[in-house]
Scaffold this motif. Structure first.
Motif, PDB file in Angstrom:
ATOM      1  N   TYR A  19       0.935  -1.220  -0.039  1.00 34.70           N
ATOM      2  CA  TYR A  19      -0.032   0.225  -0.002  1.00 34.70           C
ATOM      3  C   TYR A  19       1.070   1.185  -0.170  1.00 34.70           C
ATOM      4  CZ  TYR A  19      -3.349  -3.347   1.498  1.00 34.70           C
ATOM      5  OH  TYR A  19      -4.162  -4.679   1.536  1.00 34.70           O
ATOM      6  N   THR A  46      -3.932   0.729  -2.725  1.00 37.92           N
ATOM      7  CA  THR A  46      -3.572  -0.474  -3.088  1.00 37.92           C
ATOM      8  C   THR A  46      -2.526  -0.414  -4.119  1.00 37.92           C
ATOM      9  OG1 THR A  46      -5.429  -1.378  -2.049  1.00 37.92           O
ATOM     10  CG2 THR A  46      -4.027  -2.744  -3.571  1.00 37.92           C
ATOM     11  N   LYS A  49      -2.019  -6.445  -4.282  1.00 34.82           N
ATOM     12  CA  LYS A  49      -2.224  -7.441  -3.266  1.00 34.82           C
ATOM     13  C   LYS A  49      -2.241  -8.630  -3.638  1.00 34.82           C
ATOM     14  CE  LYS A  49      -6.956  -6.797  -4.715  1.00 34.82           C
ATOM     15  NZ  LYS A  49      -8.479  -6.200  -4.287  1.00 34.82           N
TER      16      LYS A  49
END
Length: 608
Positions: A542, A553, A556
């Motif tokens: 992040y 973001t 991920k």
């Protein structure tokens, strides 16, 4: 690739793979002899200057062949028989000197930690990894080695020239220097920490006994300067430069579980192992950074041994709690921090300011921290199932319903904070990502039967829920500022959750609660089992674009490899980030199948 696949695994191995401390107890007689282990592997550069970000710069390469637990290792790689194996799991410690990165690795960290912390010596194998323990060929060739250390392999050290995109291994320089240097390297659990200053790079980590090994290099010439064992310390995690000095955070005792120190490097190229103690702390130092003219340190309390229960004859570590500590001003008195500052540190925050349950609070640790936009930022760390295990040991559930309540109410994902003006009347700490209330257990409720109830954390998160909205984000592993943004790298244990829940339930004697354990983080967050997409395995990255805006973001899914369950380290060069990944899936070494490969990775991310 098939990111929806889960692999079968034992509880002890699954908990251990989550990256607990790995200082490994071993009889002193075993430390004198080098281990007779194969040492044929290397790492390969995989990027060119023309690639766009993120770039995979280098990755651990296969270094062994595996034919079955307890069987001799076939020749290779390449492996004409057996399965290809990659032992080097973590890019652990890393530092930058100009355009050169210096870093070291840790091998089979999951197996070593499972053996040491959980006393598991039953060999296990699944699609993702194998832990042989006392059945390994290394253990059989070295009968002085305890079974818990059978999966130990020598760590490796490298430089990476970011301008020439060239990887150079430094391991052989140490092995060729002297028998003592080679033995120290062979008996180092992994290169967990790295720092550089004054033309010297220091890399090291916990030894196989209750000590620390450090290795020094001349950063101008690349020459190896020597090594040193530090028997007074049991763990080392990070270095940082503050002002005109290099500092390191260490732990004292087995796994650093007794207390902590901050050390100031007073060495040189001719004397690279000179340090002085400049902080005495009640718990081992986890990470450290400079902020507004002071050094700040997060701590990791206690010892991982509590996961395994008491050892015969051992004195349990005193209760401690994770905290943020602030040094005296670096400019006060003699420049920098000095021995007279050792007892002048101030605790400015601890987890009890947020967590209402005192038993769960003891299971917290603190990780990465950074100075950004006039604030100090930091985050928490939570070993999956650790709070559940500790709570059940403290307050054994009377029945299945009580066990279900403990499982759900002890789940925590990372919370992120920032503060400023510490030690003044204007001191302020803000919760950025977290919860307004959390469950706490009252053993006196219901006439002494005990009960859980939500209690206020006395805070409202400024930007969002715990875990950045992902309840499986369990480690705030590293923070770093690059290009005017604050980056936060996490560990995400969702890839392990399904089978970990099943095996945890079996170990607790509650196999019928397997699904509850696997989905407990989501249930605790008030989410449906389908609310979090399955295909988001891998550590998360992040970025805070400014102090006034929430984090965005960046990635991920493990930066392109969902087996990279965590971003263990990051260093910055202007707007560019270099990320060291954690990936202990040692049997995932087939580039032709639909699953990514195991082993550490070095990744470059340009100016996001």
């Amino acid at each position: 690739m098939n990111p929806l696949r889960f692999s079968a695994r034992r509880l002890s191995t699954a908990v251990a793979v989550l990256g607990l401390g790995s200082v490994l107890a071993v009889p002193s007689a075993a430390l004198g002899a080098p281990l007779d282990a194969a040492d044929t592997g290397s790492a390969a550069s995989t990027a060119s200057a023309q690639q766009s970000s993120p770039q995979l710069l280098a990755k651990a390469q296969p270094d062994e062949c595996f034919a079955g637990i307890g069987l001799p290792y076939p020749a290779g790689p390449p492996c004409a028989t057996g399965k290809t194996k990659v032992n080097q799991a973590y890019l652990w410690g890393m530092t930058r000197v100009g355009k050169m990165l210096w870093f070291g690795t840790g091998a089979n960290v999951n197996c070593l930690t499972s053996g040491r912390a959980l006393r598991n010596t039953t060999p296990t194998v699944n699609d993702d990894w194998v832990c042989e323990y006392g059945e390994s060929q290394v253990a059989k060739r070295n009968p002085q080695l305890p079974p818990i250390l059978g999966d130990h392999r020598q760590p490796r050290l490298y430089t990476y020239d970011t301008r020439a995109n060239k990887l150079t291994e430094k391991t052989d320089l140490i092995k060729a220097a002297s028998t003592d240097d080679a033995n120290r390297l062979q008996t180092t659990a992994g290169i967990r920490a790295a720092g550089s200053f004054g033309g010297v790079a220091l890399l090291g980590g916990p030894a196989l006994g209750t000590s620390v090994n450090l290795f020094a290099f001349d950063t101008d010439t690349g020459a190896f300067l020597g090594s040193r064992n530090f028997p007074m310390y049991g763990n080392i995690r990070h270095f940082t430069v503050a002002g005109d000095a290099l500092y390191a955070g260490v732990g004292v005792g087995a796994n650093g579980g007794e207390r902590g120190n901050v050390l100031r490097w007073t060495g040189s190229k001719s004397d690279p192992f000179a340090f002085t103690v400049v902080a005495n702390l009640p718990a081992q130092a986890a990470d450290l950074t400079v902020h507004q003219g002071r050094l700040f340190v997060t701590t990791w309390p206690g010892s991982d041994a509590e996961l395994a229960g008491p050892t015969a004859g051992a004195v349990p570590p005193p209760p401690s709690i994770a905290a943020v500590w602030m040094s005296p001003l670096l400019a006060s008195g003699a420049p920098g921090l000095n021995p007279e500052d050792s007892d002048g540190w101030q605790q400015v925050w601890n987890v009890s300011a947020y967590e209402p349950d005192p038993v769960v609070a003891r299971a917290y640790a603190l990780g990465g921290l950074a100075s950004y936009g006039g604030f100090l930022y930091w985050g928490t760390m939570h070993v999956p199932m650790k709070a559940t295990t500790v709570h059940m040991a403290t307050y054994p559930p009377a029945d299945e319903a009580a066990a279900q309540a403990t499982i759900q109410n002890t789940q925590r994902s990372i919370s992120i904070y920032r503060g400023r003006n510490f030690g003044s009347h204007f001191e302020k700490v803000e919760l950025l990502y977290g919860s307004t209330e959390l469950p706490a257990y009252d053993p006196a409720a219901n006439g002494g039967a005990g009960a859980w109830a939500l209690q206020s954390t006395h805070q409202t998160p400024k930007f969002g829920p715990a875990g950045f909205g992902n309840p499986y984000n369990n480690y705030t592993w590293k923070m770093v500022v690059a290009g005017g943004k604050l980056y936060v790298g996490t560990m995400d244990w969702s890839y392990l959750a399904k089978e970990l829940g099943k095996e945890t339930a079996t170990e607790l004697g509650l196999p019928q609660l397997a699904d509850e354990l696997a989905e407990a983080p989501m249930a605790a967050a008030g989410m449906r089992a389908s609310a979090l997409p399955d295909a988001v395995y891998g550590g998360d990255l992040y970025a805070f674009p400014s102090p006034t805006k929430p984090a965005t973001t960046v990635d991920k899914t493990g930066l392109g490899n969902y087996l990279n369950y965590g971003i263990r380290n990051m260093v910055a060069d202007g707007p560019t980030l270099y990320l060291g990944m954690a990936n202990p899936m040692n049997l995932r070494a087939d580039p032709t199948d639909d699953v990514p490969e195991g082993g550490w990775e070095l990744i470059r991310l340009r100016g996001y």
